[in-house]
Design a protein around this motif. Structure first.
Motif, PDB file in Angstrom:
ATOM      1  N   LEU A   1       4.600  -0.591   2.824  1.00 35.97           N
ATOM      2  CA  LEU A   1       5.047   0.513   3.645  1.00 35.97           C
ATOM      3  C   LEU A   1       3.939   1.537   3.744  1.00 35.97           C
ATOM      4  O   LEU A   1       3.186   1.763   2.771  1.00 35.97           O
ATOM      5  CB  LEU A   1       6.308   1.155   3.062  1.00 35.97           C
ATOM      6  CG  LEU A   1       7.541   0.253   2.915  1.00 35.97           C
ATOM      7  CD1 LEU A   1       8.668   1.015   2.258  1.00 35.97           C
ATOM      8  CD2 LEU A   1       7.973  -0.276   4.276  1.00 35.97           C
TER       9      LEU A   1
ATOM     10  N   ILE B   1       3.324   5.585   5.310  1.00 35.07           N
ATOM     11  CA  ILE B   1       3.902   6.775   5.941  1.00 35.07           C
ATOM     12  C   ILE B   1       2.884   7.891   5.875  1.00 35.07           C
ATOM     13  O   ILE B   1       1.889   7.830   5.132  1.00 35.07           O
ATOM     14  CB  ILE B   1       5.194   7.219   5.239  1.00 35.07           C
ATOM     15  CG1 ILE B   1       4.895   7.597   3.783  1.00 35.07           C
ATOM     16  CG2 ILE B   1       6.281   6.158   5.332  1.00 35.07           C
ATOM     17  CD1 ILE B   1       6.065   8.270   3.095  1.00 35.07           C
TER      18      ILE B   1
ATOM     19  N   GLU C   1       6.265  13.118   5.115  1.00 38.74           N
ATOM     20  CA  GLU C   1       7.424  12.427   5.653  1.00 38.74           C
ATOM     21  C   GLU C   1       8.359  11.966   4.517  1.00 38.74           C
ATOM     22  O   GLU C   1       8.004  12.006   3.349  1.00 38.74           O
ATOM     23  CB  GLU C   1       6.967  11.219   6.484  1.00 38.74           C
ATOM     24  CG  GLU C   1       6.173  11.604   7.721  1.00 38.74           C
ATOM     25  CD  GLU C   1       5.728  10.376   8.505  1.00 38.74           C
ATOM     26  OE1 GLU C   1       6.090   9.248   8.083  1.00 38.74           O
ATOM     27  OE2 GLU C   1       5.042  10.535   9.520  1.00 38.74           O
ATOM     28  N   GLU C   2       9.607  11.525   4.914  1.00 35.24           N
ATOM     29  CA  GLU C   2      10.585  11.042   3.945  1.00 35.24           C
ATOM     30  C   GLU C   2      10.643   9.528   4.014  1.00 35.24           C
ATOM     31  O   GLU C   2      10.414   8.923   5.057  1.00 35.24           O
ATOM     32  CB  GLU C   2      11.966  11.637   4.213  1.00 35.24           C
ATOM     33  CG  GLU C   2      12.036  13.131   3.964  1.00 35.24           C
ATOM     34  CD  GLU C   2      13.465  13.648   3.979  1.00 35.24           C
ATOM     35  OE1 GLU C   2      14.385  12.832   4.186  1.00 35.24           O
ATOM     36  OE2 GLU C   2      13.643  14.860   3.787  1.00 35.24           O
ATOM     37  N   LEU C   3      11.038   8.952   2.876  1.00 31.02           N
ATOM     38  CA  LEU C   3      10.998   7.502   2.750  1.00 31.02           C
ATOM     39  C   LEU C   3      12.184   7.047   1.908  1.00 31.02           C
ATOM     40  O   LEU C   3      12.612   7.743   0.980  1.00 31.02           O
ATOM     41  CB  LEU C   3       9.679   7.073   2.073  1.00 31.02           C
ATOM     42  CG  LEU C   3       9.553   5.601   1.673  1.00 31.02           C
ATOM     43  CD1 LEU C   3       9.446   4.726   2.922  1.00 31.02           C
ATOM     44  CD2 LEU C   3       8.343   5.422   0.781  1.00 31.02           C
ATOM     45  N   GLU C   4      12.777   5.879   2.195  1.00 30.75           N
ATOM     46  CA  GLU C   4      13.863   5.299   1.400  1.00 30.75           C
ATOM     47  C   GLU C   4      13.506   3.867   1.064  1.00 30.75           C
ATOM     48  O   GLU C   4      13.260   3.040   1.950  1.00 30.75           O
ATOM     49  CB  GLU C   4      15.192   5.350   2.154  1.00 30.75           C
ATOM     50  CG  GLU C   4      16.373   4.950   1.285  1.00 30.75           C
ATOM     51  CD  GLU C   4      17.699   5.199   1.971  1.00 30.75           C
ATOM     52  OE1 GLU C   4      18.482   6.013   1.458  1.00 30.75           O
ATOM     53  OE2 GLU C   4      17.941   4.576   3.021  1.00 30.75           O
TER      54      GLU C   4
ATOM     55  N   LEU D   1       3.341   1.173  -1.377  1.00 28.63           N
ATOM     56  CA  LEU D   1       3.470   2.342  -0.524  1.00 28.63           C
ATOM     57  C   LEU D   1       2.100   3.003  -0.364  1.00 28.63           C
ATOM     58  O   LEU D   1       1.400   3.246  -1.359  1.00 28.63           O
ATOM     59  CB  LEU D   1       4.475   3.335  -1.110  1.00 28.63           C
ATOM     60  CG  LEU D   1       4.615   4.665  -0.383  1.00 28.63           C
ATOM     61  CD1 LEU D   1       5.180   4.454   1.018  1.00 28.63           C
ATOM     62  CD2 LEU D   1       5.503   5.626  -1.171  1.00 28.63           C
TER      63      LEU D   1
END
Length: 1135
Positions: free
Chosen positions: A814, A816, A820-823, A933
């Protein structure tokens, strides 16, 4: 949840032993009150005893309270009185308590008597006597109840005798008293005659007839009662006669009769509910003196003639002889066959016997004293029934000083036979031999006379039995004069002669006592002399009311459903008579309750609390009266056997008619429309929450309430688990252990639905669960009743689930941007998850270019969230958000991602389960695939206009150094701009002005207010030099620094760019040179600039005109534009 019979029995024995141990030496409290129902009369006193036993200190005085529930609202308690609180009673009773009309009195420390001096109709109800607990524990019963019914007083007592009577000592007294009651309940009457002597307060009982029909003489009258001189007889239905022979002087006083009405209470004791006294009769008794011996008195009789024919004159002479005849007084009487014809008293006054009173009044019988010792009786005309043996009797009479005569012993003459033969005469009579008439109707007798030759007179006579003597009813003389007999003087009686040969007798409102033999005696007269007499009799039977007035109870529909109307009709057939009608209801074998009484005068008396349930309607028909009792909205209160009873009030007494047939009214519950639905079978895993739902799909009423019972059947044993009554009060079954009760709950939900929840289900919880629902409805009186139960069964199986824990093993990458937000997702991909399994989830983190793996966050199988201690990861842990959107999903959210958050993330899941002993056991463990990530920061994308320009200016012309940004790296960027200058013939460029990113400005050249800064747009900056000098000639440019906020490092500089050069030549006035631009045609540029200038001037002029028109009259304000404000590098003294 279940237990074996052996274990359950052991637990029960243990509880019993424990209870006996705890209460060893303690008594059980028991409260008792008088048993009901008690029927009492309005206005009479009420007394209820109440006692308690079983307190540890039997000598301690206990505090009692009395309450009542009225029939109209049987669920609402009304406080009446307390032994410990004077203000305990409600307002409806408080005044009566304060006036002592209602009392509650201790008769011992543990017993009281509750009393109401004068009952009111609305006092009817269920009385509760309760004792306040004076100890620390509750054990036993602390209240008792007694039902009290308040009925009307229908006892009637009267006496027809005169108010004052005088008798001689030795004579006989006879008084009558009428007593009756119209009470529907089974009661007895007792009658007592009392003598109240002058100067004595308390009356003396003479004789009484008690409720068991036993005669008892009063004190002092025993001997006379045994000798038969004092008697009490019941004559007819309601008449009681007192007869006292041989009166004594001590019998003088006021004599009256008293009636009491008795009812038997449930404890089998008799209680006098009411009593009434008749009017008093004053009796005077004159004393008798002792007379001298009269054995020498001689009495003789003779007849002239002894033989004669009918119609002739008979003379009977009576001669007396004794010593000192002229100085003494005598009474003389003539008798025939024991019947006295006439008597001459000591003063010469004639009295005729009852049977001969009519003949005496008509002149057929005459008697007189004709000498000092001779007395004569004349009968003329004689009749054939005058034939017989006659005797003359004489009594010596001694006169006292008060003038009152005292009678001595009687002396009879010898017998004298008189023979009378009949003569031929044409006079004869005809009458109907047998006559029947209804009670309260008019009796009409007709006497037909045949062979009339002269004037006629008639005398109507009556005797009750064949052995009695005739008494005159009424007579009609030959002159037409009518005279009524003494006993009929107050009756409506009439004798008429509608034709010459017909006589009639009319007697209104006859009663059964008017039955008997009636005689019509007709005499023939010639010139004031009776020549002949004839008589004829008729037997009259007066049919009592009960023989022709019939009471019948009918109903078209006596089996109804709750809420339906019921119509009952009581038919009273026969002639219209004034009737008192009572409706009664018998709900069980022992209690008979009045509903209402309709008196003959139209007054209606309702029992307490029933008037709203019933309605009465009366319908008159030619030969009957119909009494309709309407029940509006029948309930179970109105169910039972109904009966109507009637009575007629005749001669001051109630004459009760035979009651109607009993008619049972059955009030059925409505047919239940309740229907349920539930799952027929249910399978659940161990240690999961089990929910069994039972829903109502159809109901009998929208206002129904429900009582629910959940039962469990395992093998052959069936037990109650939990139940809920209609008020939603829960109760566990007796076999459910305490540890299991903590796992069981039940709730009602909308629908309605009834859910049984069992937490952490075990294998032993399997079985057949039955949901039994009882529907409760409210009847029109507000009482709740239940319908038949409806049930549904669900077979429950509890299984041990199969372990197949598997996670997604795929590697993920992933990327980003910072901020930012991440799940991150971690999902169990095995079969359907079982509620019996619980999971422990741990998220692990490994930084880029590191081999060390750390735990970020942990959610254990009990739901406890924790963050492992790690100083380096504290910032990241504070921005984490762990969620579980589904039972098999565990998501990790990262808020405002930092550049340093990049790395490898992995989730690890452990599966746990509770064993049958409640301990956690790990069943499996699995890790998901790694997630790499990358957190990206913005790249350098800054660009600035780089035009190379030359500019000639005079010392009076300003010039501007532009600095325009054409592209930036981020929308969050902020800029720092520095302008530089390199003077002519110099090789070093120096900063002259700086605009910092925090909007701070700095003059670095010392040019002061000749510099003006402008920032009209976010990406446009300019610096203007005003009033330049030749020393300002040189090369100018700007340098831009781009700054971007970083979550990891704060503000950071990402780029520095330099603009193109502006070469400025400042010359003296008029010596300016044009700017040379390579590869540009100067003529073309001059044309373009002139056109642009003209357009700009036109726009400016238009705007100025519009502004002037809109702001005319307003004071001009200073502009805040930086281009119009001189920039000062240093504060002035004025500032």
């Amino acid at each position: 949840m279940s237990c074996s019979r052996q274990s359950c029995s052991w637990r029960a024995n243990l509880l019993l032993c424990l209870g006996l141990f705890l209460h060893c030496g303690e008594a059980i409290v028991h409260t008792e009150a008088q048993a009901g129902p008690l029927y009492r009369v309005v206005g009479s006193p009420l007394s209820i005893s109440c006692n308690v036993s079983g307190f540890s200190n039997p000598d301690a005085e206990q505090e009692f309270e009395v309450r009542v529930k009225k029939p109209a609202n049987p669920t609402f308690e009304i406080n009446i009185i307390s032994t410990g609180n004077n203000d305990f009673g409600y307002a409806i009773y408080l005044d009566r308590v304060r006036s002592k009309e209602i009392t509650l009195t201790h008769v011992s420390p543990t017993a009281v008597v509750f009393e109401i001096q004068r009952l009111q109709k609305n006092d009817e109800g269920e009385f509760e006597c309760s004792v306040k607990n004076s100890e620390n524990v509750y054990l036993g019963t602390y209240s008792a109840h007694t039902v009290v019914k308040v009925i009307d007083n229908s006892l009637s007592v009267s006496s027809p005798a005169s108010t004052s009577l005088s008798y001689n000592e030795g004579e006989a007294l006879m008084l009558t008293c009428q007593a009756s009651s119209n009470t529907v309940q089974h009661t007895h009457l007792s009658i007592a005659w009392y003598l109240r002597k002058d100067g004595e307060d308390d009356p003396r009982p003479i004789i009484s007839l008690d409720r068991d029909f036993t005669l008892s003489p009063g004190p002092g009258f025993e001997g006379r009662y045994q000798a038969g001189l004092v008697r009490l007889d019941k004559i007819g239905e309601a008449t009681y006669r007192l007869k006292m022979d041989q009166l004594e002087v001590s019998d003088q006083g006021q004599i009256y009769c008293q009636a009491r009405e008795w009812i038997q209470d449930p404890d089998r004791s008799w209680y006098a509910i009411t009593q009434a006294d008749a009017a008093e009769t004053t009796v005077n008794v004159r004393a008798r003196e002792v007379l001298p011996d009269t054995s020498s008195l001689v009495v003789r009789i003779s007849a002239q003639p002894p033989t004669l024919q009918e119609g002739q004159e008979l003379s009977l002479s009576c001669n007396i002889d004794t010593e000192k005849l002229r100085e003494r007084f005598f009474s003389v009487a003539w008798r025939k066959g024991g019947v006295e014809l006439a008597r001459i008293g000591p003063t010469g006054i004639l009295s005729v016997g009852p049977e001969y009173s009519v003949r005496g009044q008509e002149g057929e019988l005459r008697a007189a004293r004709v000498g000092s010792k001779d007395y004569r009786l004349i009968l003329q005309p004689v009749r054939t029934d005058d034939h017989g043996v006659y005797i003359c009797t004489a009594w010596p009479q001694d006169r006292g000083q008060d003038g009152v005569f005292t009678q001595g012993a009687a002396q009879d003459s010898s017998s004298q036979l008189v023979s009378i033969s009949a003569t031929e005469s044409g006079l004869s009579l005809e009458m109907q031999n047998i006559v029947k008439v209804n009670e309260r109707d008019k009796l009409v007798l007709t006497c037909k006379v045949l062979g009339v030759k002269g004037q006629l007179s008639v005398t109507w006579q009556h005797k009750a039995t064949s052995a009695a003597i005739f008494t005159n009813v009424i007579s009609l003389s030959q002159e037409g004069v009518m005279e009524t007999g003494g006993e009929f003087s107050r009756r409506r009686v009439k004798a008429t002669r509608p034709t010459t040969d017909t006589f009639t007798l009319e007697l209104d409102e006859v009663t059964p006592s008017d039955s008997g033999v009636y005689q019509c005696a007709v005499s023939e007269w010639k010139t004031n002399s009776k020549t002949n007499s004839q008589s004829q009799t008729a037997t009259v039977t007066v049919e009592p009311v009960e023989s022709y007035v019939k009471v019948n109870l009918v109903s078209r529909d006596n089996i109804v459903t709750v809420g339906d109307d019921v119509a009952l009709m009581c038919r009273v057939r026969g002639p219209h008579v004034p009737i008192t009608l009572t409706w009664s209801l018998q709900r069980d074998a022992t209690n008979l309750d009045n509903i209402l009484t309709l008196n003959y005068d139209g007054a209606v008396s309702w029992s307490a609390g029933v008037e709203q349930s019933y309605q009465l309607k009366v319908e008159n028909k030619p030969n009957e009266v119909r009494y309709h009792l309407l029940i509006h909205g029948a309930s179970q209160r109105e169910a039972g056997s109904y009966q109507c009873s009637a009575s007629v009030f005749i001669e001051n007494a109630y004459k009760r008619l035979p009651a109607s047939n009993q008619l049972a009214v059955k009030v059925n519950k409505p047919v239940s429309k309740l229907d349920l639905t539930s799952a027929p079978a249910l399978t659940s895993n161990i240690n999961t929450d089990l929910e069994i739902k039972c829903s109502v799909i159809s109901t009998t009423s929208a206002s129904s309430r429900y009582a629910v019972t959940w039962l469990l059947q395992q093998q052959a044993e069936k037990q109650i688990i939990v139940s809920s009554d209609r008020d939603a009060l829960l109760a566990f079954g007796p076999q459910v252990e305490l540890s299991h009760r903590q796992r069981i709950s039940m709730k009602h939900t909308k629908g309605p639905s009834f859910e049984l929840s069992i937490r952490q289900a075990q294998i032993s919880d399997g079985g057949s669960y039955t949901c039994e629902v009882v529907e409760w409805l409210q009847d029109p009186r507000g009482d709740w009743y239940e319908l038949s139960p409806v049930s549904r069964t669900t077979n429950v199986t509890v299984l041990e689930p199969v372990n197949d824990l598997r996670l997604d093993q795929r590697e993920q990458s992933l990327s980003i941007g910072e901020g930012e937000e991440l799940e991150l997702k971690c999902d169990i991909i095995s079969g359907a998850p079982s509620p019996s399994f619980f999971y422990k989830v741990t998220w692990l983190y490994t930084e880029h270019d590191s081999s060390i793996t750390n735990a970020l966050v942990e959610l254990d199988h009990r739901g406890l969230l924790s963050y492992p201690e790690n100083q380096k990861l504290r910032g990241l842990q504070g921005r984490l958000r762990l969620s579980r959107p589904a039972q098999s999903s565990f998501h990790l959210g990262i808020q405002r991602a930092h550049e340093g958050d990049g790395g490898t993330y992995k989730c690890q899941v452990e599966q746990h389960q509770l064993d049958h002993e409640g301990r956690w056991q790990q069943k499996a463990s699995e890790s998901a695939g790694p997630i790499t990530l990358t957190v990206n920061v913005p790249e350098n994308n800054l660009s600035i206009e780089k035009n190379e320009l030359e500019l000639n200016r005079s010392t009076t012309q300003d010039f501007t150094i532009p600095c325009h940004i054409t592209n930036q790296s981020s929308s969050d960027s902020e800029f720092q701009v520095i302008w530089f200058r390199q003077k002519v013939a110099e090789t070093k460029h120096l900063p002259i002005f700086t605009a910092y990113r925090d909007a701070t400005l700095q003059d670095r050249s010392g040019m002061g207010d000749r510099l003006r800064f402008s920032h009209p747009l976010p990406n446009q900056f300019s610096l203007t030099v005003s009033k330049p000098g030749r020393e300002d000639s040189g090369l100018y440019f700007c340098e831009v620094e781009e700054w971007i906020p970083s979550l990891s490092h704060g503000w950071r500089r990402v780029a520095v760019e330099k603009s193109g050069n502006l070469t400025v030549y400042v010359n003296a006035e008029g010596d300016a040179r044009a700017v040379s631009e390579p590869a540009c045609n100067s003529g073309i540029w001059i044309g373009i600039l002139v056109a642009f200038a003209l357009c700009a001037v036109a726009v400016v002029v238009g705007l100025l005109l519009k502004i002037c028109q809109s702001n005319r009259g307003k004071k001009a304000e200073n502009s805040l534009w930086t281009e119009q404000v001189t920039l000062n590098s240093k504060p002035s003294a004025e500032d």
